[in-house]
Design an enzyme around this catalytic site. Sequence first.
Site, mmCIF file in Angstrom:
data_model
loop_
_atom_site.group_PDB
_atom_site.id
_atom_site.type_symbol
_atom_site.label_atom_id
_atom_site.label_comp_id
_atom_site.label_asym_id
_atom_site.label_seq_id
_atom_site.Cartn_x
_atom_site.Cartn_y
_atom_site.Cartn_z
ATOM 1 N N ALA A 26 -5.387 -6.643 -0.641
ATOM 2 C CA ALA A 26 -6.053 -5.428 -0.170
ATOM 3 C C ALA A 26 -6.073 -5.418 1.347
ATOM 4 C CB ALA A 26 -7.479 -5.342 -0.704
ATOM 5 N N ASP A 27 -5.959 -4.227 1.897
ATOM 6 C CA ASP A 27 -6.142 -4.055 3.333
ATOM 7 C C ASP A 27 -7.545 -3.571 3.654
ATOM 8 O OD1 ASP A 27 -3.399 -4.153 5.101
ATOM 9 O OD2 ASP A 27 -3.044 -3.842 2.973
#
EC number: 5.3.1.23
Length: 391
Positions: free
Chosen positions: A266-267
């Site tokens: 995930a960013d």
Amino acid sequence: MTLVAITYTRGSLHILNQLLLPHQTTYDPLHSARDAWHAIHEMRVRGAPAIAIVAALSLAVELHTLATSNQLSAEPKDVGQLILEKLEFLVSSRPTAVNLAEAAGRLGRIVNGRAQVQGVGGNEVAEAYIEAAERMLDDDVRDNRAIGESGAKWVLEHAITKGSISGTGQAKVAVLTHCNTGSLATAGYGTALGVIRSLHATGSLERAYCTETRPYNQGSRLTAFELVHDNIPATLITDSMAAALLARQSAGPAQSVGVSAIIVGADRVAANGDTANKIGTYGLAVLAKYHGVKFLVAAPRTTIDMNTKTGADIVIEERPEKEVTRIRGPRDGEEGNGLGAMETITVAADGIGVWNPAFDVTPAALVDGIITEVGVVEKDGSGVFHLERIF
């Protein structure tokens, strides 16, 4: 031999240039925050945890150089202001990844606190920053190993599918991952790829599948590189093959176990569990739901942004058109003589319009669990994540 993407000693920072992988292994020196901004923006380094660490350490190197050459102001407030301005500049390199902004905020608070201590000089403010940035490197590797162990345990307890027992009686799983979330995206070991590494280390991994991850090909260039480097049984697929893979009970060389879980990085994770990650993640989550496959997000708590309520509030970076219409790589060698010079070729019709978002947002409703360094967060009985409980 452990794959190392970031090498740091005080006053010196080098990054493995990921644009040249898997064909060339070249370490680029970074001497300043400006050097790091360009490296991050050009994607010579990428992955939310890695860019935060590289950004922080690049400024540590710059401050060390200034301090040792007596170019820093003696005034703590002046040095503090310099650091805050550099951090703000670094955050602008990739706005979607929350780790960078979170690290900048945390480091800024440390600097402000030190600058306000009576009798402290400018060099001491810089030293406080440098020490805090250096701790980030060690903390990330530790957190990634914890993510790997927690995720592997959860997968074996919750995602074993029919036919997942090997001939030795040991449960084994096949896992699909997207983009790159390993040592190249972090300080080491990795998040989603760290889970795969942990499964492999315990003999519980039948096979890892990695998507090509168009248009930047992080899967085929980087994840495949890491999997081969670590001798992990793995198969590369194009992004458009994922549905077909999930639809069949067996696929790939020597494969007898259906995919049990899709694990991604995930960013940015919003407070409600909505997850911004590499473009194509949302589509994989939809496929997982349809096929009854567990869909997991692996990310340190620094990726969870409690100030962003839902995915609708996440700014999505858009990349240049040429990343879709062109592709770069070495010329295939003739008559088995290896690889030739690097070339860029066009793969699309001239004049075609291009939309190239770097990320998409996966709704929390499609996520079965969020793997963090303090355990796996699942939804309550009403389908709601309570991420505030892990802080």
